[in-house]
Design an enzyme around this catalytic site. Structure first.
Site, PDB file in Angstrom:
ATOM      1  N   LYS A  77       0.240  -2.611 -15.421  1.00  0.00           N
ATOM      2  CA  LYS A  77       0.459  -1.784 -14.226  1.00  0.00           C
ATOM      3  C   LYS A  77      -0.703  -0.804 -14.097  1.00  0.00           C
ATOM      4  CE  LYS A  77       4.476   0.265 -13.294  1.00  0.00           C
ATOM      5  NZ  LYS A  77       5.543   1.301 -13.308  1.00  0.00           N
ATOM      6  N   ASP A 127      16.480   4.518 -10.712  1.00  0.00           N
ATOM      7  CA  ASP A 127      16.015   3.533  -9.724  1.00  0.00           C
ATOM      8  C   ASP A 127      16.561   2.146 -10.064  1.00  0.00           C
ATOM      9  OD1 ASP A 127      14.700   2.869  -7.386  1.00  0.00           O
ATOM     10  OD2 ASP A 127      12.798   2.430  -8.374  1.00  0.00           O
ATOM     11  N   ASP A 129       3.256  -5.239  -6.087  1.00  0.00           N
ATOM     12  CA  ASP A 129       2.605  -4.054  -5.553  1.00  0.00           C
ATOM     13  C   ASP A 129       3.682  -3.085  -5.100  1.00  0.00           C
ATOM     14  OD1 ASP A 129      -0.067  -2.904  -4.565  1.00  0.00           O
ATOM     15  OD2 ASP A 129       1.193  -2.764  -2.777  1.00  0.00           O
ATOM     16  N   THR A 147      -0.303  -1.258  -8.707  1.00  0.00           N
ATOM     17  CA  THR A 147      -0.278  -2.715  -8.643  1.00  0.00           C
ATOM     18  C   THR A 147      -0.149  -3.269 -10.052  1.00  0.00           C
ATOM     19  OG1 THR A 147      -1.710  -2.661  -6.697  1.00  0.00           O
ATOM     20  CG2 THR A 147      -1.554  -4.745  -7.861  1.00  0.00           C
TER      21      THR A 147
END
Length: 705
Positions: A406, A502, A386, A391
């Site tokens: 997803k 990221d 999550d 989620t």
């Protein structure tokens, strides 16, 4: 020139329709205002994407919970709880956690007004990482040598005060010493340990400024259900009740559920308007219908009939346009291949073309019902992870493939952009160390869903400092291989002009052979080759964000290099990138690592389980990796190596091994086949492919660094 007699009638019909639609549009605008306002995120400093339960600034009070108003000051975001102002040091929307510090105690242990830290227990509670602390003020003369004493000079009066860390001591002081005032505050568990060992004035200041964790009890499931029904989360400011704002009004929980208290207040007025408009529309519609039949009759006589199956030249040359409404009920689209060039529709956005790459690869479009069945109606027992955007659920398709689905939380323009960004990037990428995208739903679907291969062995973060540490799978050779494979994947992305944005151990997945699968491209963006950087608001995960990107809003491939440097430190230390249980100067792992490396205290940084003090080869290799990480973590991006240089150094470290244990590391250096574009065919099912918890990117930068 001949005049078409039907044109006046057609113009009259258009005029009538315009007159009819205008009042309805005005009425709808009034209904949509709260929906639109609550669709916007609260933007302040490093928190650009805060939604419900928070409100303030550009988000009106009805868009959040009454107790969650945020104020944006020059130096910090603030929240008031029971009339006490707190500086927000960190927000984690996944765990519902705020790390806050009292504003009146910021750089000041002698506030003018002495107030206890209190809050509504129905809304907030201390996390397990928080402990209460008692401060006594204006005490009588205390025994000489009693630890924890500090002084305050207020209005030229010198007061004696005392720090107390144990409840039993607090009761004893209250009964015997009779201090005039006591204040209950809270600090982190790690700072409590520091105060207990040395209750000094300096440690007290540090403990109060480091803050403490407070968790909120607002149930996001109701908000999620509201989003799923097409609404925006908010509340009735007068009653504090949850309210779901929809295009057609306000409802208790979801669009179409019973109306909220706020909606009931205006029910009579809305009903009167509806009656007036209804009567007007009904009468005018009757007239319009008659005119319409006349026009149709007139035009029908003159219209030249074409044979059945005729398609105009323009229609033949133009791609078919899908209907957003009827799309929902269509059967699932077939697998797109070279014989069917239909692609996922483009999406509206104010972003530049850099943010809107167009997919040119094959992507399977799944129906919502198909994925709902695969995940057993998105059963909570099948949740894999999550995060900030959605989620992830384990699923099994009818063809037997195991998948990770997803499900994005919201279905609005902003989330569609996130959805399309990830699809467009992943659809065109094929590399053995990147997670495969199998497909997605249509952007007009009931929900926005992405379908990935399922990776069974969890994330690197799980194995370093999470739920899988107990398995002890990550020996040093495996960690070195993880570093090389991850770097290979980033080189591939950079050569494709893509910045991941990221990079973190939560986004590095491991298959059953511990091979790397880099995941989660939701924050990625294409990077043009003819510019040196892209200016964009900082996004990423705290502890991994390039400080130069954070300060200057300039994103480059060197931003990924910095994040990878943090990953290298995690691999040799097994420590988290951010941990508030550590000392203040060590909370951020990159700062801690730089300090340890500069002071030649690597033995305090490297995980003892790797055998740093016992195995010469491990000592040599981990020291070399630490030195490489140090270069990656330079504040100025020009001082950092490229990912090609990083892989070169890692391969040298790998090839320089001498022990038989070290020689087990597989040589997976960058070769041209790794970087080249593979044949663009639908990804084949691999029985060993997978994904696990923490699969969703945890945050756009909603936390402070």
């Amino acid at each position: 020139m001949a005049t078409n007699p039907s044109k006046p009638l057609l113009l009259a019909l258009i005029f009538i329709a315009t007159v009819l639609i205008q009042p309805l549009t005005l009425l709808c605008d009034g209904e949509e205002e709260k929906y639109r306002n609550c669709n916007s995120s609260l933007k302040c400093l490093t928190y650009p994407n805060l939604g419900y339960p928070f409100w303030g600034l550009n988000r009106p009070d009805y868009c959040g919970h009454p107790s969650f108003e945020l104020s944006c000051r020059e130096e910090a975001l603030e929240i008031a709880i029971n009339s006490i102002a707190y500086r927000i040091l960190e927000i984690n929307t996944n765990t519902h956690t705020l790390r806050v510090a009292r504003k009146d105690y910021w750089n000041n242990i002698c506030p003018q007004s002495l107030k206890n830290t209190t809050f509504d227990s129905d809304l907030f509670y201390y996390s397990s990482n928080t402990q209460p602390l008692k401060l006594f003020y204006d005490c009588p003369p205390l025994p000489v040598g009693l630890p924890g004493q500090f002084r305050c000079n207020i209005n030229s009066t010198n007061y004696v005060n005392l720090i107390v860390t144990q409840n039993s001591e607090a009761r004893n002081i209250s009964n015997t010493m009779k201090c005039n005032h006591s204040v209950d505050v809270a600090i982190s568990r790690s700072m409590m340990q520091s105060l207990q060992s040395n209750p000094s004035e300096q440690n007290l200041k540090e403990a109060l400024e480091t803050g403490f964790e407070l968790q909120w009890r607002i149930d996001n499931r109701v908000c999620y259900e509201c989003h799923e029904s097409g609404g925006q989360c908010g509340s009735d400011p007068s009653l504090g009740e949850f309210t779901c704002y929809c295009l057609d009004g306000a409802f208790k929980t979801t669009c179409g559920s019973p109306p909220s208290a706020e909606a009931k207040k205006t029910k009579n007025t809305a009903t009167e308007k509806a009656i007036i408009i209804g009567v007007s529309v009904g009468g005018a519609f009757l007239v319009a219908t008659i005119l319409g039949f006349c026009i149709f009759f007139c035009l029908g006589k003159k219209k030249k009939k074409h044979p059945v199956g005729y398609v105009s030249k323009e229609a033949a040359l133009s791609p078919p346009v899908s209907d957003p409404v009827s799309d929902k009920d269509m059967p699932p689209a077939p697998l797109l291949n070279s014989f069917q060039t239909q692609s996922i529709p483009s999406y509206p956005s104010s972003k530049s073309d850099l943010e809107r790459p167009s997919p040119n690869s094959d992507v399977q479009v799944f129906s919502y019902a198909e994925l709902e069945k695969a995940t057993q109606n998105f059963n909570r027992s099948r949740e894999l992870g999550d995060g900030g955007f959605g989620t992830v659920y384990y699923g099994k398709l009818d063809d037997g493939r195991e998948v990770a689905v997803k499900r994005l939380y919201e279905h609005n323009c902003k989330r569609v952009e996130q959805f399309m960004n990830e699809v467009n990037i992943l659809a065109d990428l094929q590399h053995k160390n990147l997670v495969k995208l199998y497909g997605c739903t249509s952007r007009f679907s009931q929900g926005l869903l992405l379908v990935y291969e399922y990776i069974p062995n969890g994330t690197v973060a799980d194995h370093l400092h999470g739920s899988r540490v107990k398995f002890g799978l990550l020996s040093w050779p495996i960690r070195l291989r993880i570093a090389i494979e991850t770097a290979n994947a980033l080189i591939y992305l950079h050569r494709k002009d893509i910045i991941h944005r990221d990079v973190k151990t939560n986004n590095i997945l491991l298959d059953s052979t511990c091979s790397v699968k880099v995941a989660d491209f939701g924050l990625s963006r294409l990077f043009p080759t003819d510019v040196t950087h892209v200016s964009t608001a900082p996004q990423g995960t705290p502890g991994y964000v390039d400080p130069e990107y954070y300060q200057c809003y300039q994103l480059t491939t060197k931003s990924d290099v910095y994040s990878f440097g943090v990953v290298l430190i995690e691999l040799i230390s097994s420590l988290r990138a951010v941990d508030t249980d550590r000392k203040r100067q060590d909370i951020n792992l990159s700062n801690m690592a730089v300090s340890k490396i500069q002071s030649q205290a690597l033995n305090e940084l490297i995980d003892p389980k790797l055998g740093f003090d016992k195995n010469h080869e491990v000592m040599r290799a981990t020291t070399s990796v630490a030195e490489l990480a140090f270069r990656c973590l330079q504040q100025e991006r020009d001082m950092r190596p490229s990912m090609e240089e990083v892989v070169g150094v890692l391969r040298e470290i790998e090839n320089d091994k001498s022990s038989s244990e070290m020689s087990k590391v597989v040589d997976i250096g960058v070769v041209e086949d790794d970087i080249g574009i593979t044949k663009r065919t639908p990804p084949a099912f691999s029985p060993n492919s997978v994904i696990d918890d923490h699969w969703v990117s945890s945050s756009t930068i909603t936390n402070s660094l």
